[in-house]
Design a protein around this motif. Structure first.
Motif, PDB file in Angstrom:
ATOM      1  N   VAL A 121      -7.372 -11.385 -42.693  1.00 19.80           N
ATOM      2  CA  VAL A 121      -8.711 -11.459 -43.244  1.00 19.80           C
ATOM      3  C   VAL A 121      -8.935 -10.228 -44.107  1.00 19.80           C
ATOM      4  N   PRO A 172      -8.062 -19.335 -45.539  1.00  8.98           N
ATOM      5  CA  PRO A 172      -8.339 -18.644 -44.269  1.00  8.98           C
ATOM      6  C   PRO A 172      -7.229 -18.782 -43.238  1.00  8.98           C
ATOM      7  N   GLU A 174      -8.290 -14.759 -48.979  1.00 13.52           N
ATOM      8  CA  GLU A 174      -9.590 -15.276 -49.401  1.00 13.52           C
ATOM      9  C   GLU A 174      -9.492 -16.724 -49.863  1.00 13.52           C
ATOM     10  N   GLU A 179     -14.687 -19.354 -40.007  1.00 10.01           N
ATOM     11  CA  GLU A 179     -13.313 -19.584 -40.472  1.00 10.01           C
ATOM     12  C   GLU A 179     -12.410 -18.376 -40.242  1.00 10.01           C
ATOM     13  N   HIS A 180     -13.018 -17.209 -39.987  1.00  8.06           N
ATOM     14  CA  HIS A 180     -12.216 -16.006 -39.752  1.00  8.06           C
ATOM     15  C   HIS A 180     -12.112 -15.649 -38.277  1.00  8.06           C
ATOM     16  N   ARG A 187      -3.224 -14.537 -38.439  1.00  4.44           N
ATOM     17  CA  ARG A 187      -4.042 -14.813 -39.617  1.00  4.44           C
ATOM     18  C   ARG A 187      -4.645 -13.520 -40.153  1.00  4.44           C
TER      19      ARG A 187
END
Length: 209
Positions: free
Chosen positions: A12, A131, A128, A58-59, A10
């Motif tokens: 960020v 997430p 953005e 969420e990050h 993921r």
């Protein structure tokens, strides 16, 4: 060290340019004499802001950092890379890196992926918006992939080969221990010497410091 060939994680976004190593890990944390345990140091001053991205649930678990221009500039502290690694990051995608940071990153298993600003901004917008947005860093094919898009990148080839094999410089030296010992036995006695012991013992002592 485990081989690093392909990583999917993921992403960020950190929308800041000219992030120097003091911002990545403040100087007071550099008094430590170990190479791990720097998660609390990562962006420590910025994390005092509750809205900073590392403080948002969420990050949590993101492994690919998207940053702006000129990431990792400033002093040569290797702690900046250690902190990013301890924070869970495997790669940083940015437009330009500090030269010393780039070398330190590859030597410690953190992949610096240099991309044009428009590519980084496009990926930031998606991260953005969602997430759970993931990207893939393929060190074997030298590609950054997001969905059906692929972007090439370049890294130091020697460092890349070591990462693909899961080797660091100490492990590479240990593989040549027999040759090093043979060379030392042939050295004229009047030349400077190192403490008695094998190359493996010397490298192990260095790693324990």
């Amino acid at each position: 060290m485990q081989p690093l060939i392909t990583h999917t994680g993921r992403a960020v976004a950190l929308r800041r340019d000219d992030i120097d190593t003091d911002q990545i890990v403040p100087a007071e944390y550099c008094k430590r004499v170990v190479k791990s345990g720097y998660e609390d140091a990562l962006f420590a001053r910025w994390r005092e802001d509750p809205a900073f991205f590392l403080n948002r649930p969420e990050h949590s678990g993101a492994t690919v950092l998207l940053a702006g221009r000129n990431f990792g500039i400033g002093s040569s502290r290797e702690h900046a890379v250690w902190a990013l690694k301890d924070g869970g990051f495997v790669a940083v995608v940015a437009t330009g890196f500090g030269d010393i940071f780039r070398r330190n990153a590859m030597n410690n298993g953190l992949v610096p992926v240099d991309q044009p600003l428009e590519v980084v901004q496009e990926l930031m917008r998606e991260a953005e918006r969602d997430p759970s947005f993931t990207v893939t860093v393929d060190l074997e094919e030298l590609q950054l992939r997001a969905g059906d898009r692929a972007f090439g990148f370049e890294v130091d080839q020697r460092a890349r080969e070591l990462l693909l094999q899961g080797l660091d410089t100490i492990e590479l030296t240990l593989r040549r221990g027999t040759l090093i010992d043979a060379y030392e036995r042939r050295r004229p006695s009047w030349l400077p010497t190192i403490p008695r012991g094998s190359a493996a013992g010397f490298a192990a002592a260095e790693g324990a410091r």
